[in-house]
Design an enzyme around this catalytic site. Structure first.
Site, PDB file in Angstrom:
ATOM      1  CG  ASP A  13      -1.418   1.511   1.496  1.00  0.00           C
ATOM      2  OD1 ASP A  13      -2.099   2.033   0.421  1.00  0.00           O
ATOM      3  OD2 ASP A  13      -2.062   1.867   3.240  1.00  0.00           O
ATOM      4  CG  ASP A  15      -1.192   7.469   1.323  1.00  0.00           C
ATOM      5  OD1 ASP A  15      -0.204   8.508   0.858  1.00  0.00           O
ATOM      6  OD2 ASP A  15      -2.391   8.234   0.854  1.00  0.00           O
TER       7      ASP A  15
HETATM    8 MG    MG Z   1      -2.711   3.563   3.674  1.00  0.00          MG
END
Ligand code: MG
Length: 246
Positions: A13, A15
């Site tokens: 992922d 962020d």
């Molecule tokens: Mg995230």
């Protein structure tokens, strides 16, 4: 160069996993990713579009990762080359899209709420964003709507009506932020990118929002992946070192 483990990919992922939210990756993370790529195939999957991803991971992101899945994989790149695209418009077709938009605009027109502004429906590449008050309200108006919605459940009532009316379209409705809800086909979460990873028997996914309702939940829970919850980019680094570089 060390031999990379065949059949294994580390998928990240963006962020709060590789970078602070909406921020650029640190030099030590960029360095680490280079080292990691020597021993395993690596990929990134994010709900953000490609320009946001390259803003955070650098202009060379396409060369630095084996796979780059933007918009959850609706736009997919492998070795810097585009290998697939999908959009809500081409998936649903204009007839169904129009049917949904017409009904929803009528529903909003009949809603008696204190104020309305403009841009009630926004078509994005992978979703429709629907807002009863309208997206171009001010911040104060947003705050007011959010409070009003908590008492009167405008959005959740709307979702139950739309869900029933359009059950045949297999859509997912997600209430997020202060003023709107997102509508997208079932399965268009991060698991969407897994269709491009059939050649891998061991897919390690790293993400921070792996809890129910979080945007990493479905891929974390998927039978196809080995899920890892991380608390920060530093934690990602630590866990990957222990798993792949020890
Ligand atoms: Mg995230």
């Amino acid at each position: 160069m060390a031999v990379r483990k065949p059949g294994l990919i580390a998928l990240f992922d963006l962020d709060d996993t590789l970078t602070a939210p909406r921020k650029a990756a640190t030099p030590s993370m960029l360095e680490f990713i280079k080292e990691l790529r020597k021993v395993v195939t690596i990929g990134v999957v994010s709900g953000s579009d490609l320009s946001k991803i390259s803003g955070q991971l650098g202009k060379t992101v396409m060369n630095d990762y084996d796979y780059v899945f933007s918009e959850n994989g609706l736009v997919a790149h492998k070795d810097g080359k585009l290998i697939g695209t999908q959009s809500l418009k081409s998936f649903l077709g204009d007839e169904k899209l129009k049917e949904f938009i017409n009904f929803t605009l009528h529903y909003i027109a009949d809603l008696d709420i204190p104020i309305k502004r403009g841009t009630f429906i926004e078509l994005r590449s992978g979703m429709l964003n629907v807002s009863p008050i309208g997206r171009n309200c001010s911040q104060e108006e947003r705050d007011e709507f959010e409070k009003y919605d908590k008492v009167h459940n405008i959005r959740s009532k709307m979702v139950s009506v739309l869900r029933e009316k359009f059950a045949h379209l297999n859509l997912t409705f997600s209430i997020g932020g202060q003023i709107s809800l997102d509508v997208f086909p079932q399965g268009w979460d991060k698991t969407y990118c897994l269709r491009y990873l059939d050649e891998f028997s061991e897919i390690h996914f790293f993400g921070d929002k792996t809890y129910k309702g979080g945007n990493d939940h479905e891929i974390y829970e998927s039978e196809r992946t080995v899920g890892h919850t991380v608390t920060s980019p530093d934690d990602t680094l630590k866990q990957c070192k222990a798993l792949f570089l020890a």
